[in-house]
Scaffold this motif. Structure first.
Motif, mmCIF file in Angstrom:
data_model
loop_
_atom_site.group_PDB
_atom_site.id
_atom_site.type_symbol
_atom_site.label_atom_id
_atom_site.label_comp_id
_atom_site.label_asym_id
_atom_site.label_seq_id
_atom_site.Cartn_x
_atom_site.Cartn_y
_atom_site.Cartn_z
ATOM 1 N N TYR A 96 3.387 15.230 3.823
ATOM 2 C CA TYR A 96 4.258 14.397 3.014
ATOM 3 C C TYR A 96 5.451 13.745 4.063
ATOM 4 O O TYR A 96 6.303 14.588 3.884
ATOM 5 C CB TYR A 96 4.868 15.031 1.815
ATOM 6 N N CYS A 119 10.474 8.885 4.584
ATOM 7 C CA CYS A 119 10.393 7.272 4.954
ATOM 8 C C CYS A 119 10.991 7.022 6.021
ATOM 9 O O CYS A 119 10.579 5.909 6.671
ATOM 10 C CB CYS A 119 10.879 6.596 3.582
ATOM 11 N N ASP A 129 0.233 11.883 3.002
ATOM 12 C CA ASP A 129 1.003 10.667 2.844
ATOM 13 C C ASP A 129 1.974 10.685 4.149
ATOM 14 O O ASP A 129 2.898 11.470 4.149
ATOM 15 C CB ASP A 129 1.950 10.581 1.699
ATOM 16 N N ASN A 144 3.541 7.968 5.438
ATOM 17 C CA ASN A 144 4.848 7.247 5.145
ATOM 18 C C ASN A 144 4.715 6.152 6.482
ATOM 19 O O ASN A 144 6.128 5.641 6.690
ATOM 20 C CB ASN A 144 6.050 7.751 4.489
ATOM 21 N N LEU A 181 -0.852 4.063 3.817
ATOM 22 C CA LEU A 181 0.077 5.348 4.124
ATOM 23 C C LEU A 181 -0.601 6.627 4.154
ATOM 24 O O LEU A 181 -0.073 7.659 4.778
ATOM 25 C CB LEU A 181 1.284 5.450 3.322
#
Length: 251
Positions: free
Chosen positions: A102, A105, A133, A135, A161
């Motif tokens: 994860y 951003c 993810d 990002n 993503l």
């Protein structure tokens, strides 16, 4: 065949999301589930483990990644950092490594994640998959939209993503693995369904050229040295042998 799921759900306890997880587990016979952004205190993870009827549950240090695993799989966590959690999973005679991602951003903050993955790669000799993810996108083809229609209205933006990546050992051992983007519901991210399988003929190993090899230092030199190995025979046979030498060296 083993089925696994990775999903950035943006809140496991909102809008019937947990009921959706239970439905997906039954529908696809899931034995491994990874959740990004559960938005629930990690002290409640055991309650969700019981609800999913799994044997193993783990919340990473940032509580951004939760993992659930069935009883017949032996799961051991080997790395736990803010943007990833990695573990080995043993099933019968197979041991694989899974990294759930994860990512931040901010591109600068993702540098720590890339370092974590590089460190795991250095010591990983198992079939290995990195999924979650990230990002970020690989290139402009993975983005749609972003231009203004007018002063007040923006176009909807779509980006890829979430993805899964695997090493060469994984490709050779589980050559029938597939990743399916399921219907997006209760989140702006689609669940990734992973079906891990191999064909019956596991002894046959086919050469697969990987595009990223051309960016590796020394790639051109490896090809040059392999091509210069002497070969006897007709022109076409020499060409065949040089190709064979080249893919052996690249492998």
């Amino acid at each position: 065949m083993i089925s696994a799921l990775s999903w950035n759900i943006r809140g496991i306890n909102s809008n019937g999301a947990f009921d959706k997880f239970k439905h997906l587990k039954r529908q696809h016979n899931l034995c491994f589930i990874a959740i990004q952004e559960p938005f629930v205190n990690n002290s409640k993870i055991d309650r969700y483990k019981r609800g999913l009827r799994t044997h193993f549950a783990f919340a990473n240090c940032s509580n951004k990644i939760w993992i659930f695993c069935d009883e017949f799989l032996e799961c051991n966590i080997i790395s736990d950092t803010e943007q990833q959690v990695s573990g080995t999973i043993k099933n019968n005679d197979d041991t694989i490594t899974i990294t759930i991602v994860y990512a931040k951003c901010d591109a600068n903050l993702r540098m720590d994640l890339w370092d974590d993955i590089k460190n795991i790669a250095t010591n990983c000799h198992n079939p290995w998959m990195v999924i979650g993810d990230f990002n970020c996108i690989l290139d402009s083809d993975e983005k749609e939209g972003g231009n203004f229609y007018n002063t007040f209205e923006r176009q909807r933006i779509w980006k890829r993503l979430d993805r899964g990546l695997s090493n060469q050992q994984w490709v050779q051992r589980f050559n029938d693995t597939s990743i399916t983007h399921l219907v997006r519901t209760r989140s702006d991210h689609a669940p990734l369904l992973v079906s891990i399988a191999s064909t019956s003929n596991t002894n046959t190993k086919y050469f697969r050229f990987l595009n990223f090899w051309v960016e590796e230092p020394g790639f051109q030199e490896v090809v040059k040295q392999a091509w210069q190995i002497p070969a006897d025979g007709s022109p076409m046979w020499k060409f065949h042998l040089k190709l064979k030498n080249t893919y052996k060296q690249l492998s």
